[in-house]
Motif scaffolding. Sequence first.
Motif, short mmCIF file in Angstrom:
data_model
loop_
_atom_site.label_atom_id
_atom_site.label_comp_id
_atom_site.label_asym_id
_atom_site.label_seq_id
_atom_site.Cartn_x
_atom_site.Cartn_y
_atom_site.Cartn_z
N TYR A 186 -68.82 44.42 -28.22
CA TYR A 186 -68.38 43.03 -28.19
C TYR A 186 -66.91 42.98 -27.77
CZ TYR A 186 -72.64 42.70 -30.92
OH TYR A 186 -73.93 42.81 -31.34
N LEU A 187 -66.64 42.18 -26.74
CA LEU A 187 -65.31 42.13 -26.15
C LEU A 187 -64.73 40.72 -26.19
CD1 LEU A 187 -63.03 43.41 -24.26
CD2 LEU A 187 -64.41 42.53 -22.36
N SER A 188 -63.46 40.63 -26.53
CA SER A 188 -62.70 39.41 -26.35
C SER A 188 -61.39 39.83 -25.68
CB SER A 188 -62.42 38.70 -27.68
OG SER A 188 -61.71 37.50 -27.47
N GLY A 189 -61.21 39.45 -24.43
CA GLY A 189 -60.06 39.92 -23.67
C GLY A 189 -60.54 40.59 -22.40
N GLU A 190 -59.89 41.70 -22.03
CA GLU A 190 -60.22 42.37 -20.77
C GLU A 190 -60.42 43.87 -20.99
OE1 GLU A 190 -58.27 43.20 -16.33
OE2 GLU A 190 -57.46 41.62 -17.63
N GLY A 191 -61.47 44.39 -20.36
CA GLY A 191 -61.71 45.81 -20.45
C GLY A 191 -62.41 46.32 -19.20
N PHE A 192 -62.08 47.56 -18.81
CA PHE A 192 -62.77 48.22 -17.70
C PHE A 192 -63.72 49.24 -18.31
CE2 PHE A 192 -63.39 51.44 -14.43
CZ PHE A 192 -63.68 50.66 -13.31
N PHE A 193 -65.01 49.10 -18.01
CA PHE A 193 -66.04 49.91 -18.63
C PHE A 193 -66.59 50.95 -17.66
CE2 PHE A 193 -65.85 46.02 -20.97
CZ PHE A 193 -66.22 46.30 -22.26
N GLU A 194 -66.74 52.16 -18.15
CA GLU A 194 -67.44 53.22 -17.43
C GLU A 194 -68.54 53.73 -18.37
OE1 GLU A 194 -64.41 55.26 -14.34
OE2 GLU A 194 -63.90 55.55 -16.44
N ILE A 195 -69.77 53.42 -18.03
CA ILE A 195 -70.88 53.61 -18.96
C ILE A 195 -71.64 54.89 -18.66
CG2 ILE A 195 -72.96 52.57 -19.92
CD1 ILE A 195 -70.27 51.09 -20.44
#
Length: 371
Positions: A186-195
């Motif tokens: 769960y995200l609120s804001g900004e994120g760069f994801f590498e799954i």
Amino acid sequence: MQDRNKYTDIKHFLADNSFQLWVCSNDDQYYWEEWTLENSSRAKLVEEARLWLLAMKVPSSNLSSDKIQNALEATWNKIEIKEKNQNKINKPIIKLWGQKWVNRVAAVVLISLLTGFLYNYTNSDNNNSLVYNKLIDDNNEGLVEQTNNSNKPQTITLSDGSSVLLQPKSKLSYPKIFVGNERKVYLSGEGFFEISKNPKKPFFVYANEIVTKVVGTSFKIKAYADQPNVEVVVRTGKVKVLSNQQITNKKDNLIVLLPNQALRFIRKSATFNKITDITQDKVLINSTSNIEQLGFEFSDIPVTQIFKTIEQAYLVNIDFPKAKLKDCYLTTSLSDQPLPEKLKIICKSLGNNTSYEMNGNQIIIISNGCN
């Protein structure tokens, strides 16, 4: 959200964010109308609290701090004028100091509550914090929440090997260990994801109003609560995006995004805008981070340069034995790998019992040189 069954005074209702949203925005996601019908003995309190809020004639958006202050001062002046007029009426007056005191305290309490409410409602993350908090409350996996209060990105490594580059003023909630047949964060804001790839266990990112579903890929989600839009930008692989309401209602209206495509959710109109070429969107181009720009395809490149690229992309510090690795070159592809997997591939390629340790944004490479 507080236990509304314990509310015995108007101020309890006025202080409840979900009640404010119901009255001022007709947002009844917490079923206030149903609760009022079921608790008829408190219907009068609910109505009085509702009238207090409506009396302020609160606009739904675009209120400046000056307008808020003027509205509050006008309300106070009305209270003062009403009291003076009552004292001028030639009728028997019950001189109870406590009654006037109660009125003043009630006004002060109301103004304080509404000041906080209006500020949050018009200038910050009130609505979307409710969404984020509601999602967290509904999860029973024992989540860990990490908030980035620093001025630079922080790297978070998840139990499945996936990594998230969390930007400042952002927070991510995730389970210590993923269980079941899904992985949810769960995200609120900004994120760069590498799954990390796992077709049998899809990965879901809940970012306030939208849900992004992936199997293994890299992408950015920008879902700051105080901004008008939510954005999903795909770097590699494929993602599927839908709204929270769609997933709740089990609708399958998924929007598929491929590399260099994006999706913008416009909060004001609750609509989706798919962008098939991000290079044609000035807003997206101007907000591109290092990790989205740098390439991770290496052909006979010094390992020292590879470490430098990783440092620039993830804003981490890598400590490695420079003398032992100065003549080491690698040919490898790291484009679609989370940060931990990138490091594992590099260490395995170098051999000689090369390993790494990672503590937050600090990485230590232990090696006796390359094969």
